[in-house]
Motif scaffolding. Structure first.
Motif, PDB file in Angstrom:
ATOM      1  N   ALA A  28       8.344   9.866  69.180  1.00 51.20           N
ATOM      2  CA  ALA A  28       8.883   8.506  69.172  1.00 51.20           C
ATOM      3  C   ALA A  28       7.846   7.498  68.701  1.00 51.20           C
ATOM      4  CB  ALA A  28       9.374   8.127  70.566  1.00 51.20           C
ATOM      5  N   ASP A  29       8.184   6.752  67.686  1.00 60.27           N
ATOM      6  CA  ASP A  29       7.422   5.588  67.244  1.00 60.27           C
ATOM      7  C   ASP A  29       8.294   4.387  67.576  1.00 60.27           C
ATOM      8  OD1 ASP A  29       5.684   7.459  66.236  1.00 60.27           O
ATOM      9  OD2 ASP A  29       6.296   7.201  64.159  1.00 60.27           O
ATOM     10  N   VAL A  30       7.749   3.454  68.344  1.00 61.08           N
ATOM     11  CA  VAL A  30       8.529   2.327  68.843  1.00 61.08           C
ATOM     12  C   VAL A  30       7.872   1.026  68.396  1.00 61.08           C
ATOM     13  CG1 VAL A  30       9.398   1.188  70.916  1.00 61.08           C
ATOM     14  CG2 VAL A  30       9.238   3.674  70.857  1.00 61.08           C
ATOM     15  N   THR A  31       8.680   0.100  67.876  1.00 59.12           N
ATOM     16  CA  THR A  31       8.209  -1.229  67.498  1.00 59.12           C
ATOM     17  C   THR A  31       8.942  -2.252  68.354  1.00 59.12           C
ATOM     18  OG1 THR A  31       7.804  -0.516  65.230  1.00 59.12           O
ATOM     19  CG2 THR A  31       7.972  -2.880  65.610  1.00 59.12           C
ATOM     20  N   VAL A  32       8.179  -3.142  68.981  1.00 58.27           N
ATOM     21  CA  VAL A  32       8.749  -4.205  69.804  1.00 58.27           C
ATOM     22  C   VAL A  32       8.495  -5.520  69.078  1.00 58.27           C
ATOM     23  CG1 VAL A  32       8.681  -5.361  72.042  1.00 58.27           C
ATOM     24  CG2 VAL A  32       8.299  -2.890  71.909  1.00 58.27           C
ATOM     25  N   PHE A  33       9.582  -6.259  68.796  1.00 56.51           N
ATOM     26  CA  PHE A  33       9.425  -7.495  68.037  1.00 56.51           C
ATOM     27  C   PHE A  33      10.487  -8.497  68.441  1.00 56.51           C
ATOM     28  CE2 PHE A  33      12.272  -4.789  65.710  1.00 56.51           C
ATOM     29  CZ  PHE A  33      13.264  -5.635  65.249  1.00 56.51           C
ATOM     30  N   ASP A  34      10.200  -9.730  68.114  1.00 57.90           N
ATOM     31  CA  ASP A  34      11.152 -10.824  68.296  1.00 57.90           C
ATOM     32  C   ASP A  34      11.742 -11.114  66.920  1.00 57.90           C
ATOM     33  OD1 ASP A  34      12.464 -13.259  68.463  1.00 57.90           O
ATOM     34  OD2 ASP A  34      10.889 -14.231  69.624  1.00 57.90           O
ATOM     35  N   PRO A  35      13.026 -10.833  66.691  1.00 63.27           N
ATOM     36  CA  PRO A  35      13.593 -11.020  65.354  1.00 63.27           C
ATOM     37  C   PRO A  35      13.531 -12.466  64.857  1.00 63.27           C
ATOM     38  CG  PRO A  35      15.325 -10.560  66.954  1.00 63.27           C
ATOM     39  CD  PRO A  35      14.010 -10.369  67.658  1.00 63.27           C
ATOM     40  N   ASN A  36      13.385 -13.403  65.760  1.00 65.14           N
ATOM     41  CA  ASN A  36      13.279 -14.802  65.347  1.00 65.14           C
ATOM     42  C   ASN A  36      11.876 -15.173  64.883  1.00 65.14           C
ATOM     43  OD1 ASN A  36      16.001 -15.458  65.956  1.00 65.14           O
ATOM     44  ND2 ASN A  36      15.462 -15.499  68.126  1.00 65.14           N
ATOM     45  N   ARG A  37      10.904 -14.296  65.128  1.00 64.71           N
ATOM     46  CA  ARG A  37       9.522 -14.608  64.761  1.00 64.71           C
ATOM     47  C   ARG A  37       8.960 -13.708  63.662  1.00 64.71           C
ATOM     48  NH1 ARG A  37       5.913 -13.902  69.158  1.00 64.71           N
ATOM     49  NH2 ARG A  37       4.403 -14.682  67.687  1.00 64.71           N
ATOM     50  N   VAL A  38       9.653 -12.635  63.317  1.00 66.09           N
ATOM     51  CA  VAL A  38       9.121 -11.701  62.321  1.00 66.09           C
ATOM     52  C   VAL A  38       9.168 -12.343  60.945  1.00 66.09           C
ATOM     53  CG1 VAL A  38       9.472  -9.485  61.165  1.00 66.09           C
ATOM     54  CG2 VAL A  38       9.727  -9.656  63.627  1.00 66.09           C
ATOM     55  N   ILE A  39       8.020 -12.287  60.268  1.00 66.45           N
ATOM     56  CA  ILE A  39       7.944 -12.821  58.906  1.00 66.45           C
ATOM     57  C   ILE A  39       6.883 -12.051  58.132  1.00 66.45           C
ATOM     58  CG2 ILE A  39       6.286 -14.624  59.552  1.00 66.45           C
ATOM     59  CD1 ILE A  39       7.737 -16.402  57.411  1.00 66.45           C
ATOM     60  N   ASP A  40       7.195 -11.745  56.891  1.00 66.57           N
ATOM     61  CA  ASP A  40       6.268 -11.071  56.001  1.00 66.57           C
ATOM     62  C   ASP A  40       5.369 -12.124  55.368  1.00 66.57           C
ATOM     63  OD1 ASP A  40       4.972  -9.402  54.251  1.00 66.57           O
ATOM     64  OD2 ASP A  40       6.690  -9.121  52.933  1.00 66.57           O
ATOM     65  N   LYS A  41       4.073 -11.927  55.448  1.00 72.26           N
ATOM     66  CA  LYS A  41       3.122 -12.899  54.897  1.00 72.26           C
ATOM     67  C   LYS A  41       2.546 -12.459  53.552  1.00 72.26           C
ATOM     68  CE  LYS A  41       2.092 -15.956  57.483  1.00 72.26           C
ATOM     69  NZ  LYS A  41       2.632 -17.273  57.577  1.00 72.26           N
ATOM     70  N   ALA A  42       2.791 -11.206  53.140  1.00 69.52           N
ATOM     71  CA  ALA A  42       2.222 -10.692  51.895  1.00 69.52           C
ATOM     72  C   ALA A  42       2.857 -11.369  50.682  1.00 69.52           C
ATOM     73  CB  ALA A  42       2.426  -9.184  51.808  1.00 69.52           C
ATOM     74  N   THR A  43       2.045 -11.540  49.663  1.00 70.66           N
ATOM     75  CA  THR A  43       2.512 -12.088  48.390  1.00 70.66           C
ATOM     76  C   THR A  43       1.997 -11.174  47.274  1.00 70.66           C
ATOM     77  OG1 THR A  43       0.542 -13.444  48.035  1.00 70.66           O
ATOM     78  CG2 THR A  43       2.360 -14.443  49.301  1.00 70.66           C
ATOM     79  N   PHE A  44       2.445 -11.411  46.060  1.00 73.17           N
ATOM     80  CA  PHE A  44       1.910 -10.647  44.941  1.00 73.17           C
ATOM     81  C   PHE A  44       0.426 -10.927  44.766  1.00 73.17           C
ATOM     82  CE2 PHE A  44       6.404 -10.445  43.704  1.00 73.17           C
ATOM     83  CZ  PHE A  44       6.501  -9.080  43.474  1.00 73.17           C
ATOM     84  N   TYR A  50      -0.947  -9.196  56.840  1.00 76.39           N
ATOM     85  CA  TYR A  50      -0.105  -8.603  57.878  1.00 76.39           C
ATOM     86  C   TYR A  50       1.119  -9.474  58.147  1.00 76.39           C
ATOM     87  CZ  TYR A  50      -3.906  -5.428  59.073  1.00 76.39           C
ATOM     88  OH  TYR A  50      -4.872  -4.470  59.043  1.00 76.39           O
ATOM     89  N   SER A  51       2.196  -8.828  58.530  1.00 78.79           N
ATOM     90  CA  SER A  51       3.384  -9.546  58.990  1.00 78.79           C
ATOM     91  C   SER A  51       3.068 -10.190  60.331  1.00 78.79           C
ATOM     92  CB  SER A  51       4.554  -8.579  59.165  1.00 78.79           C
ATOM     93  OG  SER A  51       4.880  -7.982  57.940  1.00 78.79           O
ATOM     94  N   GLU A  52       3.873 -11.159  60.726  1.00 80.78           N
ATOM     95  CA  GLU A  52       3.740 -11.788  62.038  1.00 80.78           C
ATOM     96  C   GLU A  52       5.000 -11.522  62.844  1.00 80.78           C
ATOM     97  OE1 GLU A  52       2.831 -15.928  61.701  1.00 80.78           O
ATOM     98  OE2 GLU A  52       0.923 -15.548  60.696  1.00 80.78           O
ATOM     99  N   GLY A  53       4.870 -11.590  64.162  1.00 82.79           N
ATOM    100  CA  GLY A  53       6.017 -11.441  65.046  1.00 82.79           C
ATOM    101  C   GLY A  53       6.198 -10.048  65.613  1.00 82.79           C
ATOM    102  N   ILE A  54       5.345  -9.114  65.219  1.00 81.07           N
ATOM    103  CA  ILE A  54       5.393  -7.760  65.769  1.00 81.07           C
ATOM    104  C   ILE A  54       4.451  -7.740  66.964  1.00 81.07           C
ATOM    105  CG2 ILE A  54       5.020  -5.301  65.327  1.00 81.07           C
ATOM    106  CD1 ILE A  54       7.193  -6.494  63.518  1.00 81.07           C
TER     107      ILE A  54
END
Length: 86
Positions: A28-44, A50-54
């Motif tokens: 089992a690999d488990v990720t706990v996150f708040d869907p209202n706070r998850v955001i990808d910060k990577a750009t080209f 790193y993403s935030e909200g995880i």
């Protein structure tokens, strides 16, 4: 989110029968996150952001992200490969 891909892959790689499920003996690999706070910060221009909200990520029961921070020097994962057919 992970069960369907695991079920599709287990036809080719039997090791996936223990993936995508939370039960005794499973990988089992488990990720706990708040869907209202998850955001990808990577750009080209800066792809290694790193993403935030995880908040937590557990791999085989071992924390690799704790309180939103990467845990250094832990590598609890194992490769899941299909057998090589000739």
């Amino acid at each position: 989110m992970t069960l369907l891909p695991a079920q599709l892959l287990e036809k080719r790689a039997p090791t996936f029968k223990n993936k995508g499920r939370i039960r005794t003996g499973a990988d089992a690999d488990v990720t706990v996150f708040d869907p209202n706070r998850v955001i990808d910060k990577a750009t080209f221009e800066e792809p290694l952001q790193y993403s935030e909200g995880i908040q937590f990520v557990l791999v085989n029961g071992v924390p690799v992200v704790k309180d939103g921070q990467l845990v250094e020097r832990v590598n609890p994962g194992r490769a899941a490969r299909a057998p090589i057919s000739r």
